[in-house]
Motif scaffolding. Structure first.
Motif, PDB file in Angstrom:
ATOM      1  N   GLY A  81      84.571  45.032 -57.912  1.00 36.15           N
ATOM      2  CA  GLY A  81      84.636  43.572 -57.932  1.00 36.15           C
ATOM      3  C   GLY A  81      83.276  42.941 -58.170  1.00 36.15           C
TER       4      GLY A  81
ATOM      5  N   ASP B  72      83.153  40.495 -61.389  1.00 34.87           N
ATOM      6  CA  ASP B  72      83.025  39.046 -61.150  1.00 34.87           C
ATOM      7  C   ASP B  72      82.382  38.865 -59.785  1.00 34.87           C
ATOM      8  OD1 ASP B  72      83.263  36.328 -60.705  1.00 34.87           O
ATOM      9  OD2 ASP B  72      85.312  36.181 -61.475  1.00 34.87           O
TER      10      ASP B  72
ATOM     11  N   ALA C 175      80.863  36.475 -58.104  1.00 35.53           N
ATOM     12  CA  ALA C 175      81.173  35.300 -57.282  1.00 35.53           C
ATOM     13  C   ALA C 175      82.536  35.441 -56.622  1.00 35.53           C
ATOM     14  CB  ALA C 175      81.110  34.031 -58.140  1.00 35.53           C
ATOM     15  N   ARG C 176      83.544  35.800 -57.414  1.00 39.55           N
ATOM     16  CA  ARG C 176      84.885  35.955 -56.853  1.00 39.55           C
ATOM     17  C   ARG C 176      84.924  37.080 -55.822  1.00 39.55           C
ATOM     18  NH1 ARG C 176      90.005  34.638 -58.541  1.00 39.55           N
ATOM     19  NH2 ARG C 176      89.191  33.841 -60.531  1.00 39.55           N
ATOM     20  N   ALA C 177      84.234  38.192 -56.131  1.00 40.78           N
ATOM     21  CA  ALA C 177      84.238  39.332 -55.213  1.00 40.78           C
ATOM     22  C   ALA C 177      83.621  38.960 -53.872  1.00 40.78           C
ATOM     23  CB  ALA C 177      83.489  40.507 -55.838  1.00 40.78           C
TER      24      ALA C 177
ATOM     25  N   VAL D 180      83.424  36.027 -52.410  1.00 41.56           N
ATOM     26  CA  VAL D 180      84.327  35.160 -51.645  1.00 41.56           C
ATOM     27  C   VAL D 180      85.484  35.983 -51.072  1.00 41.56           C
ATOM     28  CG1 VAL D 180      85.882  33.182 -51.766  1.00 41.56           C
ATOM     29  CG2 VAL D 180      83.680  33.109 -52.957  1.00 41.56           C
ATOM     30  N   GLU D 181      85.992  36.936 -51.843  1.00 37.67           N
ATOM     31  CA  GLU D 181      87.067  37.795 -51.341  1.00 37.67           C
ATOM     32  C   GLU D 181      86.600  38.628 -50.151  1.00 37.67           C
ATOM     33  OE1 GLU D 181      88.435  40.058 -54.658  1.00 37.67           O
ATOM     34  OE2 GLU D 181      89.590  38.378 -55.520  1.00 37.67           O
TER      35      GLU D 181
ATOM     36  N   GLU E 144      86.844  36.408 -47.200  1.00 37.77           N
ATOM     37  CA  GLU E 144      88.229  36.219 -46.778  1.00 37.77           C
ATOM     38  C   GLU E 144      88.735  37.449 -46.019  1.00 37.77           C
ATOM     39  OE1 GLU E 144      90.791  33.522 -47.337  1.00 37.77           O
ATOM     40  OE2 GLU E 144      88.782  32.689 -47.070  1.00 37.77           O
TER      41      GLU E 144
ATOM     42  N   ARG F 165      83.554  28.700 -49.040  1.00 38.53           N
ATOM     43  CA  ARG F 165      84.837  28.851 -49.740  1.00 38.53           C
ATOM     44  C   ARG F 165      85.852  29.663 -48.931  1.00 38.53           C
ATOM     45  NH1 ARG F 165      84.652  28.450 -55.763  1.00 38.53           N
ATOM     46  NH2 ARG F 165      82.770  27.301 -56.320  1.00 38.53           N
TER      47      ARG F 165
ATOM     48  N   GLU G 199      89.349  25.795 -52.518  1.00 39.62           N
ATOM     49  CA  GLU G 199      89.135  25.796 -53.961  1.00 39.62           C
ATOM     50  C   GLU G 199      89.230  24.405 -54.572  1.00 39.62           C
ATOM     51  OE1 GLU G 199      93.440  25.655 -53.322  1.00 39.62           O
ATOM     52  OE2 GLU G 199      91.802  26.784 -52.387  1.00 39.62           O
TER      53      GLU G 199
ATOM     54  N   GLY H 170      83.284  28.448 -64.968  1.00 43.08           N
ATOM     55  CA  GLY H 170      83.178  29.420 -63.890  1.00 43.08           C
ATOM     56  C   GLY H 170      81.730  29.590 -63.468  1.00 43.08           C
TER      57      GLY H 170
END
Length: 445
Positions: free
Chosen positions: A9, A13, A15-17, A19-20, A23, A349, A358, A420
């Motif tokens: 991840g 990506d 940034a997405r990784a 945030v995941e 979470e 986030r 989001e 993005g």
């Protein structure tokens, strides 16, 4: 979190990784498995307050840490480091960035911003699209070089420095993503990094040396202040540290505002009810006058818009720390020498701390909601002793830019999608943001 769930991840990506990861952690302290490098991820506001404020002496900026090690080759020891060098630089520079002093400069900044935005009149008349990243760079450099650097650095040179900093931000990413790689080992981006640092030094060092001869004449620009300042033991900074702090201050007073504001325009385009409220506030407070200091206090909704922008795209997205001594955070033992990952991008986030995180919603920052929210749920400028000294400047400068631009122009994006995030040394939009401007009739220039 095992390597097989972390590394793919991050490479695909980042940034997405990230945030995941937040979470999945649910706000608990977790360890990220990056092979030989296994930092602790800290996301909960209570834990962040302990690390950044309550026990800040125990959690220092690591000289060979996740983000700082590759960037230290640019910034060196000074205001962006730790220990004695940071203490001396902070002590010397802090008086330039107090709220009272910045407020005293507001009208000078307003005039400089206004004059730079005047140059948009021609593309607005002709309907020629403009790149908002470049427009903001020109506006910010014009204002900052005049007010904080006494025009010692020309705007064209400042723009070249911005381009070099952008190249550096990308060139260090392989080393940030692979923090265990030794600096001696060649990696992609190294040559670009060296060329960009050399360009910055070629542009700034002659100016820094020339300022030394007149520093005692009382000028209050950043470079003169650094030469004139006294360290804790009564001495003065050497040329290397003055150079380091000048490079750092050029970067921090310009680049962050430019990057963050680029995301504003597509969010306004996608949310007409938000842009309508913003226009109504500007019409009521500013009207057809030039924007000046007396208007800023009344631009409350504009401030909420900026706070929401900073929630999604924080000034500093990563604040790695190293534990000096063993500690316990959230029931988890943190051994001495451990690296901690602290990231506003993640905490800002996380659905545990934000409803519909989001969604772009400035109403999150209504005063009554801010008062009921943990302090470190929103910390785009860091916190504790190392909180960015330019925080007040950002809000003032960004408000002036937004208010001046939107009180004089309406805009339409060439592509309405919100870009993005490209994760670099600082966050960058994935795509350019181009707009077509239309003059607002009756606005005073």
């Amino acid at each position: 979190m095992p390597l097989r769930r972390v590394l793919p991840g991050l490479l695909r990506d980042p940034a997405r990784a990230l945030v995941e990861f937040g979470e999945r952690s649910g706000g608990e302290v977790v360890k990220l498995n990056l092979g030989a490098f296994r930092p602790f991820l800290i996301t909960h506001p209570e834990h962040l307050q302990r690390v950044l404020r309550e026990k800040s002496d125990n959690y220092v900026r690591a000289g060979d840490g996740l983000q700082w090690r590759p960037l230290k080759r640019l910034f060196g020891d000074g205001i962006l480091s730790d220990g004695e060098h940071w203490t001396n630089s902070r002590q010397i520079l802090q008086p330039l960035f107090t709220a009272r002093r910045i407020d005293g400069l507001v009208d000078r900044l307003a005039v400089a911003i206004e004059e730079s935005i005047d140059e948009l009149a021609e593309p607005a008349r002709s309907g020629q699209p403009v790149d908002m990243g470049k427009v903001q760079a020109q506006v910010v450099c014009s204002a900052i070089m005049r007010v904080f650097f006494a025009d010692r650095i020309s705007v064209p040179d400042a723009m070249r420095i911005m381009e070099a900093q952008d190249a550096i931000a990308w060139s260090v990413m392989p080393r940030i993503l692979l923090p265990w790689a030794p600096l001696a080992a060649p990696m992609p981006g190294d040559r670009t990094f060296r060329r960009a640092v050399q360009l910055i030094d070629d542009l700034l060092l002659p100016t820094i040396r020339a300022a030394r001869d007149t520093a005692d004449e009382g000028a209050d620009d950043i470079i003169s202040t650094l030469w004139r300042g006294r360290t804790e033991d009564g001495g003065r900074l050497d040329e290397r540290q003055v150079r380091n702090d000048t490079v750092a201050m050029v970067a921090t007073t310009t680049e962050t505002t430019i990057s963050v504001l680029t995301w504003l325009w597509p969010h306004l385009e996608q949310n007409p009810e938000i842009s309508t409220r913003l226009y109504e506030e500007l019409d009521r407070v500013v009207g057809d006058q030039p924007v000046r200091g007396q208007h800023l206090r009344e631009l409350r909704y504009t401030r909420q818009v900026l706070d929401e922008l900073l929630r999604l795209y924080p000034i500093g997205w990563l604040f790695p720390r190293m534990a000096v001594e063993e500690d316990v955070i959230g029931g988890v033992r943190i051994p001495a020498g451990s690296t901690l990952v602290v990231s506003p991008l993640i905490t800002h986030r996380m659905s545990q701390f934000w409803d519909r995180p989001e969604v772009f919603d400035p109403d999150r920052f209504r005063p009554e909601l801010v008062r009921g929210r943990p302090k470190y749920a929103h910390f785009p400028f860091g916190g504790g002793p190392h909180q960015c000294i330019g925080m007040h400047l950002f809000y003032l400068e960004a408000t002036l830019i937004v208010a001046t631009l939107l009180s004089r122009y309406r805009f339409r994006l060439s592509r309405p999608a919100v870009p993005g995030i490209k994760v670099a040394a600082a966050l960058r939009p994935l795509d350019r943001v181009e707009v077509t401007l239309r003059p607002v009739a009756g606005v005073a220039a």
